[in-house]
Design a protein around this motif. Structure first.
Motif, PDB file in Angstrom:
ATOM      1  N   ASP A 126       0.847  -1.187   0.000  1.00 13.33           N
ATOM      2  CA  ASP A 126       0.000   0.000   0.000  1.00 13.33           C
ATOM      3  C   ASP A 126       0.889   1.245   0.000  1.00 13.33           C
ATOM      4  OD1 ASP A 126      -2.200   1.688   0.265  1.00 13.33           O
ATOM      5  OD2 ASP A 126      -2.215   1.510   2.453  1.00 13.33           O
ATOM      6  N   LEU A 127       0.875   2.008  -1.106  1.00 15.28           N
ATOM      7  CA  LEU A 127       1.740   3.181  -1.239  1.00 15.28           C
ATOM      8  C   LEU A 127       0.916   4.461  -1.227  1.00 15.28           C
ATOM      9  CD1 LEU A 127       4.123   1.907  -4.069  1.00 15.28           C
ATOM     10  CD2 LEU A 127       4.506   1.882  -1.597  1.00 15.28           C
ATOM     11  N   ASP A 128       1.422   5.468  -0.501  1.00 12.05           N
ATOM     12  CA  ASP A 128       0.769   6.768  -0.433  1.00 12.05           C
ATOM     13  C   ASP A 128       1.811   7.873  -0.514  1.00 12.05           C
ATOM     14  OD1 ASP A 128      -2.083   6.169   0.122  1.00 12.05           O
ATOM     15  OD2 ASP A 128      -1.264   5.258   1.949  1.00 12.05           O
ATOM     16  N   ILE A 187       8.324  19.716   9.220  1.00  8.28           N
ATOM     17  CA  ILE A 187       9.756  20.072   9.188  1.00  8.28           C
ATOM     18  C   ILE A 187      10.606  19.134  10.031  1.00  8.28           C
ATOM     19  CG2 ILE A 187      11.422  21.828   9.954  1.00  8.28           C
ATOM     20  CD1 ILE A 187      10.237  22.442   7.241  1.00  8.28           C
ATOM     21  N   GLU A 188      10.165  18.838  11.228  1.00 12.48           N
ATOM     22  CA  GLU A 188      10.926  17.958  12.134  1.00 12.48           C
ATOM     23  C   GLU A 188      11.158  16.590  11.480  1.00 12.48           C
ATOM     24  OE1 GLU A 188      12.955  17.633  15.624  1.00 12.48           O
ATOM     25  OE2 GLU A 188      11.488  19.257  15.488  1.00 12.48           O
ATOM     26  N   LEU A 189      10.109  16.002  10.963  1.00 13.36           N
ATOM     27  CA  LEU A 189      10.204  14.689  10.325  1.00 13.36           C
ATOM     28  C   LEU A 189      11.035  14.752   9.045  1.00 13.36           C
ATOM     29  CD1 LEU A 189       9.390  11.718  10.293  1.00 13.36           C
ATOM     30  CD2 LEU A 189       7.241  12.392   9.182  1.00 13.36           C
ATOM     31  N   LEU A 190      10.849  15.799   8.250  1.00 15.71           N
ATOM     32  CA  LEU A 190      11.619  15.955   7.018  1.00 15.71           C
ATOM     33  C   LEU A 190      13.108  16.074   7.325  1.00 15.71           C
ATOM     34  CD1 LEU A 190      11.836  16.322   3.960  1.00 15.71           C
ATOM     35  CD2 LEU A 190      11.369  18.756   4.301  1.00 15.71           C
ATOM     36  N   SER A 191      13.458  16.878   8.321  1.00 15.83           N
ATOM     37  CA  SER A 191      14.858  17.037   8.702  1.00 15.83           C
ATOM     38  C   SER A 191      15.452  15.692   9.122  1.00 15.83           C
ATOM     39  CB  SER A 191      14.975  18.059   9.844  1.00 15.83           C
ATOM     40  OG  SER A 191      16.312  18.179  10.271  1.00 15.83           O
ATOM     41  N   GLU A 192      14.705  14.960   9.904  1.00 14.54           N
ATOM     42  CA  GLU A 192      15.154  13.657  10.395  1.00 14.54           C
ATOM     43  C   GLU A 192      15.388  12.671   9.242  1.00 14.54           C
ATOM     44  OE1 GLU A 192      12.726  10.242  12.667  1.00 14.54           O
ATOM     45  OE2 GLU A 192      12.723  12.173  13.721  1.00 14.54           O
ATOM     46  N   VAL A 193      14.415  12.535   8.359  1.00 10.41           N
ATOM     47  CA  VAL A 193      14.543  11.555   7.272  1.00 10.41           C
ATOM     48  C   VAL A 193      15.575  12.007   6.235  1.00 10.41           C
ATOM     49  CG1 VAL A 193      12.678  12.321   5.715  1.00 10.41           C
ATOM     50  CG2 VAL A 193      13.239   9.906   5.872  1.00 10.41           C
ATOM     51  N   ALA A 194      15.698  13.309   6.019  1.00 14.15           N
ATOM     52  CA  ALA A 194      16.697  13.816   5.072  1.00 14.15           C
ATOM     53  C   ALA A 194      18.104  13.516   5.577  1.00 14.15           C
ATOM     54  CB  ALA A 194      16.510  15.315   4.851  1.00 14.15           C
ATOM     55  N   LYS A 195      18.349  13.795   6.848  1.00 16.26           N
ATOM     56  CA  LYS A 195      19.672  13.510   7.436  1.00 16.26           C
ATOM     57  C   LYS A 195      19.951  12.011   7.422  1.00 16.26           C
ATOM     58  CE  LYS A 195      19.929  17.567  10.453  1.00 16.26           C
ATOM     59  NZ  LYS A 195      19.845  18.062  11.839  1.00 16.26           N
ATOM     60  N   GLU A 196      18.973  11.221   7.809  1.00 17.34           N
ATOM     61  CA  GLU A 196      19.137   9.766   7.870  1.00 17.34           C
ATOM     62  C   GLU A 196      19.472   9.178   6.496  1.00 17.34           C
ATOM     63  OE1 GLU A 196      16.087   6.040   8.042  1.00 17.34           O
ATOM     64  OE2 GLU A 196      15.723   7.612   9.517  1.00 17.34           O
ATOM     65  N   THR A 197      18.689   9.528   5.488  1.00 11.50           N
ATOM     66  CA  THR A 197      18.886   8.915   4.170  1.00 11.50           C
ATOM     67  C   THR A 197      20.152   9.409   3.488  1.00 11.50           C
ATOM     68  OG1 THR A 197      17.381  10.543   3.172  1.00 11.50           O
ATOM     69  CG2 THR A 197      16.434   8.405   3.791  1.00 11.50           C
ATOM     70  N   LEU A 204       6.904   9.502   0.763  1.00 18.27           N
ATOM     71  CA  LEU A 204       6.339   8.246   0.269  1.00 18.27           C
ATOM     72  C   LEU A 204       6.177   7.303   1.454  1.00 18.27           C
ATOM     73  CD1 LEU A 204       5.484   6.180  -1.896  1.00 18.27           C
ATOM     74  CD2 LEU A 204       7.912   5.624  -2.176  1.00 18.27           C
ATOM     75  N   TYR A 205       4.952   6.850   1.655  1.00 21.55           N
ATOM     76  CA  TYR A 205       4.654   5.884   2.710  1.00 21.55           C
ATOM     77  C   TYR A 205       4.370   4.531   2.083  1.00 21.55           C
ATOM     78  CZ  TYR A 205       4.314   9.652   6.096  1.00 21.55           C
ATOM     79  OH  TYR A 205       4.605  10.715   6.908  1.00 21.55           O
ATOM     80  N   SER A 206       4.961   3.495   2.678  1.00 20.15           N
ATOM     81  CA  SER A 206       4.723   2.114   2.257  1.00 20.15           C
ATOM     82  C   SER A 206       4.091   1.380   3.435  1.00 20.15           C
ATOM     83  CB  SER A 206       6.055   1.452   1.870  1.00 20.15           C
ATOM     84  OG  SER A 206       5.851   0.089   1.549  1.00 20.15           O
ATOM     85  N   ASN A 207       2.879   0.922   3.239  1.00 17.82           N
ATOM     86  CA  ASN A 207       2.126   0.259   4.314  1.00 17.82           C
ATOM     87  C   ASN A 207       2.132   1.094   5.594  1.00 17.82           C
ATOM     88  OD1 ASN A 207       1.528  -1.971   2.637  1.00 17.82           O
ATOM     89  ND2 ASN A 207       3.517  -2.853   3.098  1.00 17.82           N
ATOM     90  N   GLY A 208       1.958   2.405   5.431  1.00 16.97           N
ATOM     91  CA  GLY A 208       1.852   3.298   6.569  1.00 16.97           C
ATOM     92  C   GLY A 208       3.178   3.762   7.156  1.00 16.97           C
ATOM     93  N   GLU A 209       4.294   3.227   6.680  1.00 20.13           N
ATOM     94  CA  GLU A 209       5.612   3.627   7.198  1.00 20.13           C
ATOM     95  C   GLU A 209       6.297   4.566   6.221  1.00 20.13           C
ATOM     96  OE1 GLU A 209       8.306   0.796   9.174  1.00 20.13           O
ATOM     97  OE2 GLU A 209       6.823  -0.712   8.558  1.00 20.13           O
ATOM     98  N   GLU A 229      15.937   0.332   4.749  1.00 20.62           N
ATOM     99  CA  GLU A 229      15.087  -0.865   4.836  1.00 20.62           C
ATOM    100  C   GLU A 229      14.022  -0.935   3.737  1.00 20.62           C
ATOM    101  OE1 GLU A 229      13.363   1.931   8.109  1.00 20.62           O
ATOM    102  OE2 GLU A 229      15.319   1.532   7.210  1.00 20.62           O
ATOM    103  N   PHE A 230      13.860   0.146   2.971  1.00 19.51           N
ATOM    104  CA  PHE A 230      12.866   0.153   1.894  1.00 19.51           C
ATOM    105  C   PHE A 230      13.516   0.050   0.507  1.00 19.51           C
ATOM    106  CE2 PHE A 230      10.679   2.080   5.464  1.00 19.51           C
ATOM    107  CZ  PHE A 230       9.473   1.399   5.440  1.00 19.51           C
TER     108      PHE A 230
END
Length: 172
Positions: free
Chosen positions: A2-4, A13-23, A64-69, A101-102
């Motif tokens: 399930d993709l969204d 912003i908080e989440l974007l900063s986190e995922v941008a740094k991580e990836t 991009l969310y895959s199965n809610g993640e 992991e994706f």
């Protein structure tokens, strides 16, 4: 699967900063010094910088969310938000990143197809991006998707000057 897609807003912003740094770290840490990496992550993905980018009407961030993640994200630019060219006929893919992991699930193609769909909806003639000369996996992926190398430019990673290939794909 399930993709969204969700458009990033200032409240993300908080989440974007986190995922941008991580990836970004997952992708390039092995090929850069920890000092260079830390300096770049802080300058490119701090909340103030991301607020400026998200507030630009010529830029679009999508999660991009895959199965809610949260699997990854995409940033595209048009007009004067593009890092080069500023051509009204082009759409730049500035960032296209997946969490580790994706990877290997076809989601890179999903993000790329979304960028192409945005470009087509906005009547662009081509899409383009910059990819680090040492990121052979990404170069191969983009070539397989019909991109050709049309030049290169310098990319400043902290104090270190690196080279990105400019790749372009014509749209029908």
């Amino acid at each position: 699967m399930d993709l969204d897609f969700n458009t990033c807003t200032l409240s993300d912003i908080e989440l974007l900063s986190e995922v941008a740094k991580e990836t970004f770290h997952e992708t390039f840490a092995d090929m850069n010094s920890s000092e260079t990496m830390a300096a770049y992550l802080e300058s490119a993905f701090n909340k103030e910088q991301l607020k400026k980018e998200i507030s630009n009407p010529n830029s679009l961030f999508l999660f991009l969310y895959s199965n809610g993640e949260l699997a990854g994200y995409l940033k595209v630019n048009e007009n004067e938000a593009q890092t080069e060219f500023q051509d009204k006929d082009g759409l730049e893919i500035e960032r296209i990143y997946l969490r580790k992991e994706f990877q290997g699930q076809g989601l890179g193609s999903t993000l790329l197809e979304k960028a192409i769909s945005i470009a087509n909806n906005r009547n662009k003639r081509y899409i383009w991006l910059g990819v680090w000369e040492h990121n052979e996996q990404a170069i191969s992926f983009y070539e397989h998707k019909g991109f050709i190398t049309i030049g290169s430019h310098s990319f400043l990673m902290g104090e270190e000057q690196q080279k990105d290939y400019i790749m372009r794909k014509e749209l029908s």
